[in-house]
Enzyme design. Sequence first.
Site, PDB file in Angstrom:
ATOM      1  N   HIS A  43       0.860  -1.186   0.000  1.00 31.53           N
ATOM      2  CA  HIS A  43       0.000   0.000   0.000  1.00 31.53           C
ATOM      3  C   HIS A  43       0.896   1.237   0.000  1.00 31.53           C
ATOM      4  O   HIS A  43       1.184   1.807   1.060  1.00 31.53           O
ATOM      5  CB  HIS A  43      -0.910  -0.005   1.225  1.00 31.53           C
ATOM      6  N   GLU A  70      -2.619  -1.718  -3.318  1.00 29.26           N
ATOM      7  CA  GLU A  70      -3.778  -0.979  -2.835  1.00 29.26           C
ATOM      8  C   GLU A  70      -3.388   0.457  -2.521  1.00 29.26           C
ATOM      9  O   GLU A  70      -2.230   0.758  -2.212  1.00 29.26           O
ATOM     10  CB  GLU A  70      -4.385  -1.657  -1.606  1.00 29.26           C
ATOM     11  N   HIS A 190      -8.172  -5.687   7.221  1.00 22.62           N
ATOM     12  CA  HIS A 190      -7.937  -4.636   8.210  1.00 22.62           C
ATOM     13  C   HIS A 190      -8.224  -5.180   9.611  1.00 22.62           C
ATOM     14  O   HIS A 190      -9.362  -5.448   9.971  1.00 22.62           O
ATOM     15  CB  HIS A 190      -8.772  -3.376   7.971  1.00 22.62           C
ATOM     16  N   ASP A 191      -7.162  -5.331  10.367  1.00 22.68           N
ATOM     17  CA  ASP A 191      -7.203  -5.788  11.758  1.00 22.68           C
ATOM     18  C   ASP A 191      -7.658  -7.235  11.926  1.00 22.68           C
ATOM     19  O   ASP A 191      -8.033  -7.639  13.033  1.00 22.68           O
ATOM     20  CB  ASP A 191      -8.060  -4.863  12.625  1.00 22.68           C
TER      21      ASP A 191
END
Length: 240
Positions: A43, A70, A190-191
């Site tokens: 990213h 991303e 995410h997480d």
Amino acid sequence: MTRLSVNINKIATIRNARGGNNPNLVQVALDCERFGAQGITVHPRPDERHIRYQDVLDLHEVVTTEFNIEGNPDDRFIELVRRAKPAQVTLVPDAPDAITSNAGWDTIRHADHLRQLIDTFRADGIRVSIFVDANERMVEGARAVGTDRIELYTEPYATQYPNDRDAAVAPFVKAAQKAQELGLGLNAGHDLSLENLRFFAEKVPGLLEVSIGHALICDALYFGLENTIQMYRRELMYNE
């Protein structure tokens, strides 16, 4: 089968802290693949505080699994992706000063912009995924602009999971069902962690890929990178 893509941003953060090339980002990516990662995610951000734009081009030359880039599709990002031609680009609406991604696209409000981006990348043979919240209307909007996949933003799930995992996963199940109904491929990230990954993957239908970086690299400090990647793979093994 749910595939594991390892986000190596944190490796670049460690390298950049001291300058030089230790750890060697390209070698780590190759090792992740050798250890069982089924994809590599990066990213890049405008300030290049972790992944540098040159890193993306260097990785493009060596990654043999799925390469996923991303980021926020500003002009420089678009040019970079078109040069690197990864298997997948994931469009994320994060602000330049964001510490990390914190919301998905409003696929209805930004429909024209997203449609243009998708047309651009698909013309280069790049699969497109749009980062969205677990909201059925946003999923419908993503389908309307012609994306190949969506990536569900899972931080709200991870936050609520310790208190009520069934309530935490419920909106993601509905969003995934809507994606299946509309013929969209489904990613998530995410997480996600060793604590919450298996339950999410068991409950969310049609999950093709998870992208995991921060938690995985933190776990690797204790368990080692090879062992950690295998641990995450085992959390997804029931799908294989």
